[in-house]
Design an enzyme around this catalytic site. Structure first.
Site, PDB file in Angstrom:
ATOM      1  N   ALA A  66       0.872  -1.171   0.000  1.00  0.00           N
ATOM      2  CA  ALA A  66       0.000   0.000   0.000  1.00  0.00           C
ATOM      3  C   ALA A  66       0.909   1.221   0.000  1.00  0.00           C
ATOM      4  O   ALA A  66       2.052   1.152   0.464  1.00  0.00           O
ATOM      5  CB  ALA A  66      -0.890  -0.025   1.229  1.00  0.00           C
ATOM      6  N   GLY A 111       0.655  -4.843   1.164  1.00  0.00           N
ATOM      7  CA  GLY A 111      -0.550  -4.892   0.343  1.00  0.00           C
ATOM      8  C   GLY A 111      -0.314  -5.559  -1.006  1.00  0.00           C
ATOM      9  O   GLY A 111      -1.244  -6.114  -1.599  1.00  0.00           O
ATOM     10  N   GLU A 114      -0.651  -9.125  -0.338  1.00  0.00           N
ATOM     11  CA  GLU A 114      -2.071  -9.375  -0.049  1.00  0.00           C
ATOM     12  C   GLU A 114      -2.900  -9.352  -1.323  1.00  0.00           C
ATOM     13  O   GLU A 114      -3.821 -10.157  -1.499  1.00  0.00           O
ATOM     14  CB  GLU A 114      -2.574  -8.332   0.954  1.00  0.00           C
ATOM     15  CG  GLU A 114      -1.870  -8.476   2.292  1.00  0.00           C
ATOM     16  CD  GLU A 114      -2.207  -7.361   3.264  1.00  0.00           C
ATOM     17  OE1 GLU A 114      -1.817  -6.205   3.006  1.00  0.00           O
ATOM     18  OE2 GLU A 114      -2.865  -7.632   4.262  1.00  0.00           O
ATOM     19  N   GLU A 134       4.791  -4.990   7.272  1.00  0.00           N
ATOM     20  CA  GLU A 134       4.073  -3.858   7.883  1.00  0.00           C
ATOM     21  C   GLU A 134       4.528  -3.591   9.309  1.00  0.00           C
ATOM     22  O   GLU A 134       4.491  -2.457   9.785  1.00  0.00           O
ATOM     23  CB  GLU A 134       2.564  -4.124   7.879  1.00  0.00           C
ATOM     24  CG  GLU A 134       1.919  -4.049   6.509  1.00  0.00           C
ATOM     25  CD  GLU A 134       1.796  -5.390   5.820  1.00  0.00           C
ATOM     26  OE1 GLU A 134       2.608  -6.300   6.129  1.00  0.00           O
ATOM     27  OE2 GLU A 134       0.906  -5.531   4.960  1.00  0.00           O
TER      28      GLU A 134
END
Ligand code: HXC
Length: 260
Positions: A66, A111, A114, A134
Site C-alpha cells: 500500500a 498490500g 495481499e 508492515e
C-alpha cells in the site's frame, strides 16, 4: 478504456492488467484501487473474457505495498470511517466470480503480497519476493494478509514473516504452497496469459463453479465444504456444457461451450 495507474489489454479471451507506477514500485494508492475496480468490473461483465492476469510493470516489483506516502498522515479515524481497504475485498475478491491469476514479477510486499493472494492462484517469476513487512512501519497487514498467508503457508512461516518482516523468495514460496508454479522471469507474462487462455477455454460456468468450490475450502468446515461441493457438482450436471463435454469426450473431439 485508458487508466492513469494501470494498463489493460485484451489478448483474445484473456484480460491482461498491469500495475503501472514503476517509479513507486507499483505501490497501491486510491487511484490504483479505483482503476482496478473498474477494470475488474469490465472483465466480469464481458462474456468474451474468461480469465484475467494481473502483473506489475518494470523490472523490480509486482507491488511494494500500500502507498506509504498516502497513508503516513492519515488520521486513524479516517481509516476506520472509510473502512480503509474494505473495497479491495468486496470488489476484487467477492465481486469477481471469474478466475484471475496474479503473475508476480518481483517484490510483492505488504498490500502487494495481499493483492497477489486475493488472486485465485499465483504464478511467480524466479525473481519474486513475498513479505508482510508492515510491522516495521508500526502496523500490520490490513488487506487480508494475516489470514490468507496463514492459510497458504501455515502458522509457523506466516507468524515468522509477519513478526520479522522477512521476505520469502520464489523457491521457498513454491515449496510452502504460496505459489502454484515458478516461471523463468522473462517468460512470466506469456506463460500466465497461456495458462489464462487454457482456463478461458473451459466451460465458463464450470470455471466459476470450480473456483467457488475451492474457495469454500477456505471458508467452511470440511463437512459443509464437501456438501457445498456435491450440491454445486449436481447443479453443473444440468448444464448444456456438461452434455457437450461428455459427448465430446466419447466422440473424441474438442467440446464447444455455451456457458449454460
Ligand atoms: C510508497 C514506495 C513504496 C510504498 C517503494 N516506494 N515502496 N512508495 N509506498 N509501499 C517508492 C520509494 O519511496 C521510492 O520512491 C521508489 O518507490 C523506489 O523504492 P526504493 O526504496 O528506492 O527501492 P529499493 O531500494 O530497491 O527498495 C525496494 C524495497 C523498498 C525493499 C521494496 O522500496 C521497501 O521496503 N518498500 C516498502 C515496502 C513495505 O513496507 N511495504 C508495506 C507497505 S504497508 P522515491 O520517490 O524515493 O524514489 C502495506 C499495508 C499497510 O502495504 C496496512 C496499514 C493499515
Amino acid at each position: 478504456m485508458s487508466y492513469e495507474t494501470i494498463t489493460v489489454e485484451q489478448r483474445d479471451n484473456v484480460t491482461l492488467v498491469t500495475l503501472n507506477r514503476p517509479q513507486a514500485l507499483n505501490a497501491l494508492n486510491s487511484s490504483v484501487l479505483e482503476d482496478l475496480i473498474d477494470a475488474f468490473a469490465a472483465f466480469e461483465a464481458d462474456d468474451g473474457q474468461g480469465c484475467l492476469v494481473l502483473t506489475g510493470a518494470g523490472e523490480k516489483a509486482f507491488a511494494a505495498g500500500a502507498d506509504i506516502k498516502e497513508m503516513a498522515d492519515k488520521p486513524a479515524a479516517d481509516f476506520y470511517n472509510e473502512d480503509f481497504f474494505a473495497r479491495w475485498t468486496s470488489h476484487l475478491v467477492k465481486a469477481t466470480r471469474k478466475p484471475w491469476i496474479a503473475a508476480v514479477n518481483g517484490f510483492a510486499l505488504g498490500g502487494g503480497c495481499e493483492l497477489a493472494m486475493m488472486a485465485d492462484f499465483i504464478l511467480a517469476s524466479d525473481k519474486a519476493k513475498f513479505g508482510q513487512p508492515e510491522i516495521k512501519l508500526g502496523v500490520a497487514p490490513g488487506m487480508g494478509g494475516s489470514q490468507r498467508l496463514t492459510r497458504a503457508v501455515g502458522k509457523a512461516k506466516a507468524m515468522e514473516m509477519c513478526l520479522t518482516g522477512r521476505m520469502m523468495g520464489a523457491e521457498e514460496a513454491e515449496r510452502s504452497g504460496l505459489v502454484a508454479r515458478i516461471v523463468p522471469h522473462e517468460d512470466l507474462v506469456e506463460d500466465a496469459v497461456k495458462t489464462a487462455k487454457t482456463i478461458a477455454g473451459m466451460p465458463p460456468m464450470a470455471a466459476k463453479v470450480n473456483k467457488e468450490m475451492v474457495n469454500a475450502a477456505y471458508e467452511t468446515f470440511l463437512d459443509q465444504g464437501v456438501l457445498h461441493e456435491r450440491r454445486l457438482f449436481q447443479i453443473l450436471t444440468a448444464t448444456e456444457d456438461k452434455v457437450e463435454g461428455m459427448t465430446a469426450f466419447i466422440e473424441k473431439r474438442e467440446g464447444e461451450w455455451k456457458g449454460k
